[in-house]
Design a protein around this motif. Structure first.
Motif, PDB file in Angstrom:
ATOM      1  N   LYS A  32      59.489  82.345  58.629  1.00 59.07           N
ATOM      2  CA  LYS A  32      59.230  83.591  58.405  1.00 59.07           C
ATOM      3  C   LYS A  32      59.025  84.567  59.702  1.00 59.07           C
ATOM      4  O   LYS A  32      57.994  84.107  60.448  1.00 59.07           O
ATOM      5  N   PRO A  33      59.693  85.634  59.612  1.00 59.06           N
ATOM      6  CA  PRO A  33      59.705  86.308  60.893  1.00 59.06           C
ATOM      7  C   PRO A  33      58.329  86.883  60.815  1.00 59.06           C
ATOM      8  O   PRO A  33      57.709  87.206  60.036  1.00 59.06           O
ATOM      9  N   ILE A  34      57.813  87.500  62.261  1.00 60.14           N
ATOM     10  CA  ILE A  34      56.656  88.247  62.363  1.00 60.14           C
ATOM     11  C   ILE A  34      56.927  89.503  62.856  1.00 60.14           C
ATOM     12  O   ILE A  34      57.992  89.606  63.668  1.00 60.14           O
ATOM     13  N   PRO A  35      56.053  90.482  62.810  1.00 59.41           N
ATOM     14  CA  PRO A  35      56.234  91.687  63.658  1.00 59.41           C
ATOM     15  C   PRO A  35      56.368  91.605  65.302  1.00 59.41           C
ATOM     16  O   PRO A  35      55.718  90.917  65.723  1.00 59.41           O
TER      17      PRO A  35
ATOM     18  N   ILE B  54      60.883  87.138  65.490  1.00 60.77           N
ATOM     19  CA  ILE B  54      60.371  88.850  65.682  1.00 60.77           C
ATOM     20  C   ILE B  54      61.523  89.296  64.691  1.00 60.77           C
ATOM     21  O   ILE B  54      62.784  88.973  64.511  1.00 60.77           O
ATOM     22  N   ALA B  55      60.822  89.890  63.695  1.00 64.40           N
ATOM     23  CA  ALA B  55      61.691  90.438  62.595  1.00 64.40           C
ATOM     24  C   ALA B  55      62.662  91.296  62.913  1.00 64.40           C
ATOM     25  O   ALA B  55      62.609  92.232  63.752  1.00 64.40           O
ATOM     26  N   ASP B  56      63.862  91.171  62.365  1.00 64.75           N
ATOM     27  CA  ASP B  56      64.947  92.205  62.601  1.00 64.75           C
ATOM     28  C   ASP B  56      65.507  92.261  63.967  1.00 64.75           C
ATOM     29  O   ASP B  56      66.234  93.330  64.445  1.00 64.75           O
TER      30      ASP B  56
ATOM     31  N   ALA C 213      76.586  86.906  65.085  1.00 67.51           N
ATOM     32  CA  ALA C 213      75.658  86.514  64.082  1.00 67.51           C
ATOM     33  C   ALA C 213      76.414  85.268  63.290  1.00 67.51           C
ATOM     34  O   ALA C 213      77.686  85.121  63.215  1.00 67.51           O
ATOM     35  N   ALA C 214      75.586  84.767  62.746  1.00 71.06           N
ATOM     36  CA  ALA C 214      75.968  83.407  62.072  1.00 71.06           C
ATOM     37  C   ALA C 214      75.215  83.461  60.578  1.00 71.06           C
ATOM     38  O   ALA C 214      74.317  83.696  60.568  1.00 71.06           O
ATOM     39  N   GLY C 215      76.023  82.925  59.639  1.00 73.03           N
ATOM     40  CA  GLY C 215      75.723  82.581  58.355  1.00 73.03           C
ATOM     41  C   GLY C 215      75.881  81.460  57.848  1.00 73.03           C
ATOM     42  O   GLY C 215      76.429  80.410  58.644  1.00 73.03           O
TER      43      GLY C 215
ATOM     44  N   LEU D 240      67.365  75.824  59.102  1.00 78.88           N
ATOM     45  CA  LEU D 240      66.817  75.626  60.289  1.00 78.88           C
ATOM     46  C   LEU D 240      66.086  76.833  61.111  1.00 78.88           C
ATOM     47  O   LEU D 240      65.049  76.958  61.786  1.00 78.88           O
ATOM     48  N   PHE D 241      66.885  77.919  60.650  1.00 78.82           N
ATOM     49  CA  PHE D 241      66.723  79.252  61.585  1.00 78.82           C
ATOM     50  C   PHE D 241      66.381  80.245  60.744  1.00 78.82           C
ATOM     51  O   PHE D 241      66.507  80.266  59.197  1.00 78.82           O
ATOM     52  N   LEU D 242      65.946  81.449  61.317  1.00 77.99           N
ATOM     53  CA  LEU D 242      65.588  82.782  60.818  1.00 77.99           C
ATOM     54  C   LEU D 242      66.902  83.818  60.601  1.00 77.99           C
ATOM     55  O   LEU D 242      67.212  84.023  59.464  1.00 77.99           O
ATOM     56  N   GLN D 243      67.297  84.084  61.812  1.00 82.94           N
ATOM     57  CA  GLN D 243      68.362  85.118  62.019  1.00 82.94           C
ATOM     58  C   GLN D 243      69.177  84.641  63.137  1.00 82.94           C
ATOM     59  O   GLN D 243      69.124  85.252  64.178  1.00 82.94           O
TER      60      GLN D 243
END
Length: 258
Positions: free
Chosen positions: A18-21, A142-144, A236-238, A96-99
Motif C-alpha cells: 500500500k503506497p504512502i504519501p 511512494i504514491a504515484d 511500466a510493467a503490468g 509482490l509490487f505496488l507500481q
C-alpha cells in the motif's frame, strides 16, 4: 524519532503493498536524512530475516534522471528476498509490487574488496570477478511515483527486485561503455541504451558507489553484487508482461511478471 517512523511506514508499505504519501512533503529534507531513513529501514528488514547481498545504484543515466525529476545518482541495498536468481529465464509474481517498472543494466560480481573514497574505474574492473546483463524491477512505496531525491533514497533507491543473466568473465575484456542493449516488452522494442549512458562507463558508476559508501564508513566486499544503473528509460510493467533484454553478442535474458 521521526526518521525511524518513516522507516516503519516504508516497511509497512513493502509488506502490505500500500503506497504512502511522499516523505519529502512531510518533513524529510536533505540527502543525509534520507539515507538515515534508508538505513533504519534496512535494519527493520534484517530483523525480519532478510539479508543484504549487494548494492544497487540508481539514477545513473540522464534519461532516467529526467524521467523521475531528480538530478543525481543514489544507492540502496539489494535484499536477498527479492533476488530472483541467475539465468536466462525468470518469473516473479506481479502481486509482490505496488507500481513496478523495469530497466536493463549491467551487474557486477565483486571478487575483491573495494573501499573508497578514491576508487578508479580501473580498480573496479580489476576487483570484479564477472559481469552480466541484468533486469531490475524498480518500485516505489511512494504514491504515484511522486518523488523527490529524498523520497527515492529513503525508499531504498526505489528497489523492487532483480534478475541476473549468466555471469561472464569474458565480458570484462570488452569496453563496457560500448556495449548495447535493447529491452523488449511483450515482443515489442521499448528502450535501448549503451553503456556510456551509465555515468560514462558502468565501472565509473561502481567507483562512484565506493566513494559514496566511504562517507558512511562502508566498503564493497567480495561476493557483493552491484547493479550499476540503467542505460535507458524505465518501462511500466503490468500483470503478465514479459520483458526480454538482448545485449551485445547475442546475450539475453527474460523475466515475466506473472
Amino acid at each position: 524519532m521521526e526518521l525511524e517512523a518513516f522507516a516503519r511506514e516504508l516497511e509497512t508499505a513493502w509488506v502490505e503493498r500500500k503506497p504512502i504519501p511522499p516523505l519529502s512533503e512531510r518533513g524529510l529534507r536533505g540527502v543525509e536524512a534520507a539515507y538515515r531513513v534508508q538505513e533504519a529501514w534496512n535494519t527493520l528488514r534484517l530483523a525480519q530475516g532478510d539479508r543484504v547481498v549487494g548494492r544497487k545504484i540508481g539514477l545513473t543515466s540522464k534519461a532516467v534522471q529526467e524521467q523521475l525529476g531528480v538530478d543525481q545518482p543514489d544507492f540502496g541495498h539489494l535484499w536477498q528476498s527479492r533476488f530472483l536468481g541467475v539465468g536466462e529465464r525468470g518469473e516473479v509474481p506481479f502481486s509482490l509490487f505496488l507500481q513496478p517498472r523495469v530497466e536493463g543494466e549491467l551487474a557486477f560480481l565483486l571478487g575483491r574488496r573495494l573501499e573508497g573514497p578514491h576508487v578508479t574505474p580501473q580498480e573496479v574492473l580489476a576487483a570484479t570477478e564477472a559481469v552480466a546483463f541484468a533486469l531490475e524491477i524498480v518500485d516505489s512505496r511512494i504514491a504515484d511515483w511522486r518523488i523527490r531525491i529524498e523520497d527515492t533514497i529513503a525508499d531504498n533507491a526505489s528497489f523492487g527486485a532483480f534478475f541476473v543473466g549468466p555471469w561472464e568473465r569474458a565480458l570484462l575484456e570488452e569496453d563496457l561503455s560500448t556495449l548495447g542493449l535493447v529491452l523488449y516488452k511483450n515482443g515489442d522494442p521499448v528502450a535501448q541504451g549503451v553503456g556510456v549512458a551509465c555515468l560514462g562507463h558502468p565501472a565509473r558508476a561502481v567507483a562512484w558507489l565506493a566513494g559514496a559508501l566511504a562517507r558512511f564508513g562502508v566498503a564493497l566486499e567480495p561476493g557483493d553484487i552491484v547493479m550499476s544503473g540503467a542505460w535507458a528509460p524505465v518501462q511500466a510493467a503490468g500483470p503478465g508482461d514479459l520483458f526480454t533484454l538482448e545485449g551485445t553478442g547475442g546475450r539475453g535474458l527474460s523475466l515475466r511478471l506473472a
